[in-house]
Design an enzyme around this catalytic site. Structure first.
Site, mmCIF file in Angstrom:
data_model
loop_
_atom_site.group_PDB
_atom_site.id
_atom_site.type_symbol
_atom_site.label_atom_id
_atom_site.label_comp_id
_atom_site.label_asym_id
_atom_site.label_seq_id
_atom_site.Cartn_x
_atom_site.Cartn_y
_atom_site.Cartn_z
ATOM 1 N N ASP A 1 17.627 6.679 5.705
ATOM 2 C CA ASP A 1 16.647 5.661 5.349
ATOM 3 C C ASP A 1 15.713 6.233 4.286
ATOM 4 O O ASP A 1 15.969 7.302 3.735
ATOM 5 C CB ASP A 1 15.871 5.197 6.590
ATOM 6 C CG ASP A 1 15.485 3.732 6.514
ATOM 7 O OD1 ASP A 1 14.659 3.384 5.651
ATOM 8 O OD2 ASP A 1 16.002 2.932 7.320
ATOM 9 N N HIS B 1 9.923 1.498 7.082
ATOM 10 C CA HIS B 1 11.211 0.994 7.542
ATOM 11 C C HIS B 1 11.960 2.013 8.385
ATOM 12 O O HIS B 1 12.385 1.736 9.495
ATOM 13 C CB HIS B 1 12.109 0.553 6.384
ATOM 14 C CG HIS B 1 13.371 -0.096 6.862
ATOM 15 N ND1 HIS B 1 14.565 0.575 6.978
ATOM 16 C CD2 HIS B 1 13.606 -1.353 7.299
ATOM 17 C CE1 HIS B 1 15.485 -0.242 7.463
ATOM 18 N NE2 HIS B 1 14.929 -1.417 7.667
ATOM 19 N N SER C 1 18.515 -4.815 11.197
ATOM 20 C CA SER C 1 18.016 -3.438 11.102
ATOM 21 C C SER C 1 17.519 -2.930 12.441
ATOM 22 O O SER C 1 17.594 -1.739 12.728
ATOM 23 C CB SER C 1 16.861 -3.352 10.106
ATOM 24 O OG SER C 1 17.306 -3.083 8.816
#
Length: 652
Positions: A258, A307, A482
């Site tokens: 990520d 995120h 996600s």
């Protein structure tokens, strides 16, 4: 030779934005981003627009963002947007973009980067010649070219290349270049939705594996709803408890690809990620991320939520996660597809290299990525024929051949009519490459309207989950695939701790296929609505026998009419201060040591009694005001459980 249109690597979170009809009082505007805006800047600007307008619709040209169409109610909103750093201009729909005449086409799209795939990696002379030509002819001399190598340490590709149009044509004709394909930029699709031991020593202490016949279950009371769904067995009425095997993920490693993870983020003063080895972080950072001077242990997603941090928190966070004792390995990349290829190389090196890596981890590891290259491919065969598809397939296959499962989010484009999985690397799944693609589903077990599926979908998990953001003590609900994918990765990590594993002892190269088959079996999933949803195997016996994770509440009220003002505390709890483990004495002693109460036996009233909220006991005492922090410290120190430490809240 096919040159690919610009595509974006998208993070698999659905945008929780509605697009209602414009109110009669509002007007439509086109909002244009600044020239050459980086992907993260575009994301931040779009998030800002969502705070101003209820309707934010991206306009694209071959997947390149051109502008946003927004509904604005007044001139003040227009002025606010015009003053935003990521905005070049705001115009009515029929007006030309800022800096352009009505006849000109907007050409201020993000700069394209390219990957040059080497024709013959073993031809060192030709590779050197190509390297020299590129160094002299790329447009952006400030961006460092990254060379990626094959398993024989030969240069396989040059990434992060920029060219003028004429030099691009020359590059295509270079004898050492097999093909040029775009180094795809990434685009996020996000919703605007205390321990004395060192981390590393804790990892070692929690590497004991659970014998299948000796599983011991715990329950996290008042857990996030998505966690309770993950441990809900067929036909069970949903409770407020998340039931899990107490060594969940111990000794197992989860590689999270990520934009980074905020590994030091805290919940109530305690680390959300307890099992990490900071010394390893620099080993898992892409060259481009390092060249950009990014910190290896930070979440570089520009939004407040981050995120990588929410994704990791769902997989193995101590408060929000599934495999609470798994070890986090953040693999940090820049938002470019070349970085994705390098990330897979870094993981492979760690799992294979006898000298500098950790081959022993292969039997106890999971790779997780909640991202995907957002180019709609018509079918898997066409996708695999691209050079990027070939290189991704080779690396993914090498990882699964080591017995390491790879878990991906399925994508969030279903509402756009793209019902089936159609993006890299998810679309590369087939019987020979058993990728685990995860979709999102609602509480009733029906697929979320944004979640992509089809034959390449493996399993579903809650498509909305409570996650930890990258800022201390900040969490919230986030929708999207996600957040579904890390739940599945966490459950697989839980199973990898079992000895023997529930899918049985199998050949290494068959392990991932067996894992994939097992999680679709009724032993680890069941159909709740129209999709099969993951389940962590906690059956009725597990729920009945589960012991509570240390849990509690702390409240107090003040007596304003008593001089000096005093505070009356009530602490209730479960899972700690048990009768066979010292009872009330450890907490009483801590309060005395902090001079909150006297050592008089009557200074503290303690009673074992159960309550509907799950309490096993309650404690009451009186002390001075402004002592909440000291009381909270006593609770956290005595309970001594990662992530536990309720805030003392005042009541009327």
């Amino acid at each position: 030779m096919r040159l690919f249109t610009p595509i974006f690597l998208s993070i698999g979170l659905a945008l929780s934005i509605s697009f209602p009809d414009s109110p009669a009082s509002s007007m439509q505007y086109n909002v244009y981003p600044t020239d050459d805006a980086a992907p993260d800047v575009l994301l931040e600007t779009e998030s800002f627009l969502q705070t101003v307008s209820t309707s934010v619709v991206p306009t694209r040209d071959h997947n390149l963002l051109v502008s946003w169409r927004v509904d604005l109610a007044n001139d003040e909103d227009v002025a606010d947007i015009r003053s935003h750093t990521g905005v070049k201009g705001v115009e009515r729909p029929n007006a030309p973009p800022p800096g352009h005449s009505s006849e000109t086409k907007r050409d201020d799209a993000p700069v394209k980067k390219w990957i040059a795939f080497v024709k013959d990696p073993k031809n060192l002379e030709e590779v050197n010649s190509t390297r020299t030509w590129l160094a002299e002819n790329i447009k952006d001399q400030k961006t460092k070219v990254v060379e990626l190598k094959d398993r024989d340490k030969n240069v396989e590709m040059f990434t992060r290349l920029t060219f003028d149009d004429d030099k691009l044509e020359e590059a295509k004709k270079q004898p050492g270049i097999k093909v040029l394909e775009q180094d795809f930029p990434m685009e996020a699709h996000r919703a605007v939705a205390e321990t004395a031991k060192s981390w590393f020593s804790t990892v070692r202490e929690n590497s004991k594996f659970a014998k299948r016949g000796d599983l011991s279950w715990m329950k996290q009371m008042e857990a996030p709803k998505d966690l309770t769904i993950d441990s809900q067995y067929d036909k069970q009425k949903l409770t407020n408890n998340f039931v899990f095997e107490q060594r969940a993920g111990g000794g197992v490693f989860i590689y999270v690809i990520d934009r980074g993870v905020e590994v030091h983020v805290k919940t109530k003063g305690s680390e959300e990620f307890h099992y990490v080895d900071p010394a390893e972080f620099p080993n898992f950072q892409s060259s481009a991320s390092r060249d950009a001077s990014e910190d290896a242990d930070r979440d570089s997603d520009l939004r407040d939520t981050g995120h990588g941090t929410p994704v990791a928190s769902k997989a193995l966070g101590i408060t929000h996660g599934i495999a609470k004792k798994a070890t986090l390995i953040p693999v940090k990349v820049l938002p470019e597809s070349g970085c994705l290829i390098e990330a897979l190389d870094l993981i492979l090196q760690d799992l294979e290299d006898e000298d500098d890596g950790h081959p022993e981890r292969a039997a106890k590891s999971v790779v997780l990525m909640s991202m995907g290259i957002d180019e709609s491919w018509p079918d898997p065969d066409t996708a695999k024929q691209s050079e990027t598809g070939t290189k991704l397939t080779t690396r993914l296959k090498s990882i699964t051949d080591l017995g390491v499962p790879i878990v991906f989010s399925s994508g969030n484009k279903a509402k756009e009519g793209r019902l089936k999985i159609d993006t890299f690397p998810q679309i590369l799944e087939d019987p020979n490459l058993p990728i685990i693609n995860v979709g999102g589903a609602d509480d009733n077990g029906n697929a979320n309207d944004f979640s992509q599926g089809g034959d390449q979908l493996t399993i579903s998990a809650p498509g909305t989950a409570k996650v930890h953001y990258k800022t201390d003590d900040q969490d919230g609900d986030a929708p999207g695939t996600s957040i579904a994918a890390p739940a599945v990765a966490g459950i697989i990590a839980t199973y990898l701790n079992y000895d023997p594993p529930p899918w049985g002892q199998v050949d290494v190269k068959q392990r991932v296929a067996k894992i994939k088959e097992f999680i679709k079996d009724p032993k680890s999933s069941w159909k709740r609505g129209d999709v099969n949803m993951i389940w962590n195997g906690a059956d009725s016996k597990a729920h009945d026998s589960a012991k509570p994770v240390p849990w509690g509440k702390c409240t107090f009220y003040q007596s304003p009419n008593v001089a000096p003002t005093s505070a009356h505390y009530t602490i209730v709890g479960a899972g700690w201060l048990s009768e066979n483990n010292g009872g009330e004495e450890p907490l009483r002693k801590s309060l005395v040591d902090k001079q909150l109460v006297s050592d008089d036996p009557d200074a503290v009233q303690f009673e074992y009694k159960s309550g509907d909220d799950g309490r096993e006991w309650d404690m009451r005492f009186q002390t001075t005001t402004d002592t909440e922090t000291k009381v909270q410290d006593s609770i956290r120190e005595v309970a001594n459980y990662p992530g536990f430490g309720p805030k003392c809240e005042i009541t009327v």
